[in-house]
Design an enzyme around this catalytic site. Sequence first.
Site, short mmCIF file in Angstrom:
data_model
loop_
_atom_site.label_atom_id
_atom_site.label_comp_id
_atom_site.label_asym_id
_atom_site.label_seq_id
_atom_site.Cartn_x
_atom_site.Cartn_y
_atom_site.Cartn_z
N SER A 132 0.82 -1.21 0.00
CA SER A 132 0.00 0.00 0.00
C SER A 132 0.86 1.26 0.00
O SER A 132 1.99 1.25 0.49
CB SER A 132 -0.89 0.04 1.25
OG SER A 132 -1.68 -1.11 1.32
N1 SAH Z 1 -0.28 -4.81 4.27
C1 SAH Z 1 0.43 -5.32 3.13
C2 SAH Z 1 -0.38 -5.13 1.88
C3 SAH Z 1 -0.55 -6.42 1.20
S1 SAH Z 1 -1.76 -6.49 -0.08
C4 SAH Z 1 1.80 -4.71 3.04
O1 SAH Z 1 2.09 -3.78 3.81
O2 SAH Z 1 2.61 -5.17 2.24
C5 SAH Z 1 -2.99 -7.52 0.71
C6 SAH Z 1 -2.55 -8.89 1.12
O3 SAH Z 1 -3.71 -9.56 1.62
C7 SAH Z 1 -1.99 -9.77 0.01
O4 SAH Z 1 -0.72 -10.22 0.37
C8 SAH Z 1 -3.00 -10.91 -0.08
O5 SAH Z 1 -2.40 -12.15 -0.42
C9 SAH Z 1 -3.56 -10.93 1.31
N2 SAH Z 1 -4.89 -11.57 1.45
C10 SAH Z 1 -5.97 -11.49 0.64
N3 SAH Z 1 -6.98 -12.25 1.12
C11 SAH Z 1 -6.52 -12.82 2.28
C12 SAH Z 1 -7.09 -13.71 3.23
N4 SAH Z 1 -8.33 -14.18 3.13
N5 SAH Z 1 -6.33 -14.08 4.28
C13 SAH Z 1 -5.05 -13.62 4.42
N6 SAH Z 1 -4.46 -12.79 3.55
C14 SAH Z 1 -5.18 -12.39 2.49
#
Ligand code: SAH
Length: 230
Positions: free
Chosen positions: A79
Site C-alpha cells: 500500500s
Molecule cells: N499490508 C500489506 C499489503 C498487502 S496487499 C503490506 O504492507 O505489504 C494484501 C494482502 O492480503 C496480500 O498479500 C494478499 O495475499 C492478502 N490476502 C488477501 N486475502 C486474504 C485472506 N483471506 N487471508 C489472508 N491474507 C489475504
Amino acid sequence: MYRAGWMDCHTPEELSGVGMTSQRTRNRMVERLMAAGIRQPRVLEALAEAPRHLFLDEALAHRAYEDTSLPLGLGQTLSQPWVVARMSELIVQAAPERVLEIGTGSGYQTLILARLVARVWSVERIAALQNRARQRLARLGAGNVRLRHADGGLGWPQAAPFDAILLTACASQLPQALLEQLKDGGVLIAPLADSDGRQWLTRVRRRGQAFDHQRLEEVRFVPLLEGVIR
Ligand code: SAH
C-alpha cells in the site's frame, strides 16, 4: 529491544539506505505525509524509522519512499505510505494492545503496527509472501509479532479476542469470524467495497452485538480472497 534488533541484523548502511533509500528521502516522505494530513506523532515516527526499501525487490527499492503503491509480486501490492499511515492512525486512536492484521503481504504494515502496539498477530494466505515477510520481520527484530499462513477470513481464534483488527485487503462483506473475534468496544479498520465496487476505508466499532460502520476515505486495495496458496 526492537531497535537493538535492527542494529544486530543489518549494517547501518543497509538500514538507513543510500541515495533514494536514505534517511533524508524517508524524512521527505514523512513531511509529505504531514502536509497530506497525517498528524499522529508516533505514526510519523514509525514511518520515518521503518526501512520500507527492505520490503521491496531490489529493482523497486529506489521508489520505496514515493507516496505510491508498489508491486510485491504474486499480483499483490504494498500500500502507498499515506494509506499505511492513515490506517495506523486509526488503529492508534483506538489505543489497542492486541491487534490482528489480515493480509501480511510484504510485512511493512505489520512492522509499523509492531512499533505502535504491544502485540500483533498477522495472517497471510500466500505462503511465498508470508515466508518473505517472516524473514524480514525477524531480521528487523520485531519480536512482538506472530505470523500465520492461513485464510485470514477465519481470523486467529486461539489468540482472540482482539482490541483492534486491520484488514489490508478489500471485502464486500466482513467475515463473521472477524466480527466475533473483535472485543466488545473494539475497532475494526478495513477497506469495504460498496455495490458499485468502489472501496471505502471503513471504521467498524463493536458495541455488544451491534457493529457501527463509519465510512472514511475512498481507497484501492487488492481483494480479500478465500482459501490459501501454498
Ligand atoms: N499490508 C500489506 C499489503 C498487502 S496487499 C503490506 O504492507 O505489504 C494484501 C494482502 O492480503 C496480500 O498479500 C494478499 O495475499 C492478502 N490476502 C488477501 N486475502 C486474504 C485472506 N483471506 N487471508 C489472508 N491474507 C489475504
